[in-house]
Design an enzyme around this catalytic site. Sequence first.
Site, PDB file in Angstrom:
ATOM      1  N   LYS A 268       0.896  -1.180   0.000  1.00 15.07           N
ATOM      2  CA  LYS A 268       0.000   0.000   0.000  1.00 15.07           C
ATOM      3  C   LYS A 268       0.921   1.213   0.000  1.00 15.07           C
ATOM      4  O   LYS A 268       1.636   1.450   0.943  1.00 15.07           O
ATOM      5  CB  LYS A 268      -0.864  -0.029   1.252  1.00 15.07           C
TER       6      LYS A 268
ATOM      7  N   GLU B  10       7.923   0.982  11.532  1.00  9.71           N
ATOM      8  CA  GLU B  10       9.157   1.740  11.340  1.00  9.71           C
ATOM      9  C   GLU B  10       8.718   3.199  11.264  1.00  9.71           C
ATOM     10  O   GLU B  10       8.185   3.633  10.254  1.00  9.71           O
ATOM     11  CB  GLU B  10       9.848   1.242  10.065  1.00  9.71           C
TER      12      GLU B  10
ATOM     13  N   CYS C 237      13.058   9.093   7.523  1.00  6.33           N
ATOM     14  CA  CYS C 237      12.730   8.788   8.918  1.00  6.33           C
ATOM     15  C   CYS C 237      13.987   8.840   9.780  1.00  6.33           C
ATOM     16  O   CYS C 237      13.931   9.178  10.951  1.00  6.33           O
ATOM     17  CB  CYS C 237      12.063   7.433   9.005  1.00  6.33           C
TER      18      CYS C 237
ATOM     19  N   GLU D  16       9.954  15.840  15.076  1.00  6.49           N
ATOM     20  CA  GLU D  16      10.408  15.476  13.739  1.00  6.49           C
ATOM     21  C   GLU D  16       9.878  16.497  12.730  1.00  6.49           C
ATOM     22  O   GLU D  16       8.670  16.717  12.642  1.00  6.49           O
ATOM     23  CB  GLU D  16       9.901  14.081  13.380  1.00  6.49           C
TER      24      GLU D  16
END
Length: 328
Positions: free
Chosen positions: A19, A95, A129, A226
């Site tokens: 996906k 993750e 990330c 972040e």
Amino acid sequence: MWAWKIGPAIACGNTVVIKTAEQTPLSALVAASLVKEAGFPPGVINVLSGFGKTAGAALAAHMDVDKVAFTGSTVVGRQIMKAAAGSNLKKVTLELGGKSPNIVFDDADIDNAISWVNFGIFFNHGQCCCAGSRVYVQEGIYDKFIQRFKERAQKNVVGDPFAQDTFQGPQVSQVQFDRIMNYIEAGKKEGATVETGGQRKGDKGFFIEPTIFSNVTEDMQIMQEEIFGPVCSIAKFKTKEDAIKVGNSTTYGLAAAVHTTNLNTALEVAHALKAGTVWVNAYNMLHHQLPFGGFKESGIGRELGEAALENYTQMKTVSIRLGDALFG
Ligand SMILES: *[C@@H]1O[C@H](CO)[C@@H](O)[C@H](O)[C@H]1NC(C)=O
Ligand SMILES: *[C@@H]1O[C@H](CO)[C@@H](O)[C@H](O)[C@H]1NC(C)=O
Ligand SMILES: *[C@@H]1O[C@H](CO)[C@@H](O)[C@H](O)[C@H]1NC(C)=O
């Protein structure tokens, strides 16, 4: 190698559904054409382009999906765990985000360190990330490091992502662009020093100047949250112990790096940092044999390496009673 950027892979019996993130459906479709070319039987690997709230949510709650491996934000990771818990208890590996520290000691090879710090934060426009978004520099080289890193970052070519000499293209969407610009404003308001950048680049498209903040303190938003953009926060440290303390001082624990020519320092800091991957004198060095994943709120489980297979397989015990009927 770049599979973690594609998005969640979901195992359905013995088929796989990829996906894709709604902003980036095309890369997985290109990969799928290679799967076909490689001769996989039809239906084994499937690509589903769709939105998280619809396609993603349906997969996470589906009774016939056995495993979800999700790459994305911590917020969505929590929703996927809830959906798994509320449906068939499918296996979940996550993750998620990061605020990874890049620690530079006085004894580091400064040119190398600057190259890796630059790559660590500005690669893929900061949309990684594991981006090295917090940079801690030891006091002895702090001023020199900032001066030279600033010069280095100003040379990064920002522009057309299809041009050969471009290093940094646009951010992925208007939403991300606005988020990043808001963080830049927050950094300025909180009193961090803009060493370079701090503005949008040009007047059209989602381009943002490579931005370096110095004099950033631990309590500032730009040191804790972040940003997922080309924005780097720098602070000074005195001792190895200080570096470990600040290195660990976020809710994340995806990656980290240590730059030093002293192997003892490298090992000691690498062991103490709560991060799934620690690079020494390098950054963003991923390899399919090396497990990758997060401590703390950066996720659950590992991708890549032998460990990654753990949650795609089951352990089974078969116990045979060697009774009279068989062996009498
Ligand atoms: C760093 O921040 C402190 C307090 O926020 C301020 O007093 C100082 O002038 C700043 N230093 C630089 C070089 O901007
Ligand atoms: C960071 O690591 C140090 C040393 O392992 C440990 O004492 C400290 O509690 C950690 N901090 C956080 C926030 O995890
Ligand atoms: C497998 O999944 C469990 C639970 O989701 C997790 O605790 C564990 O770390 C995972 N292991 C690996 C190697 O991914």
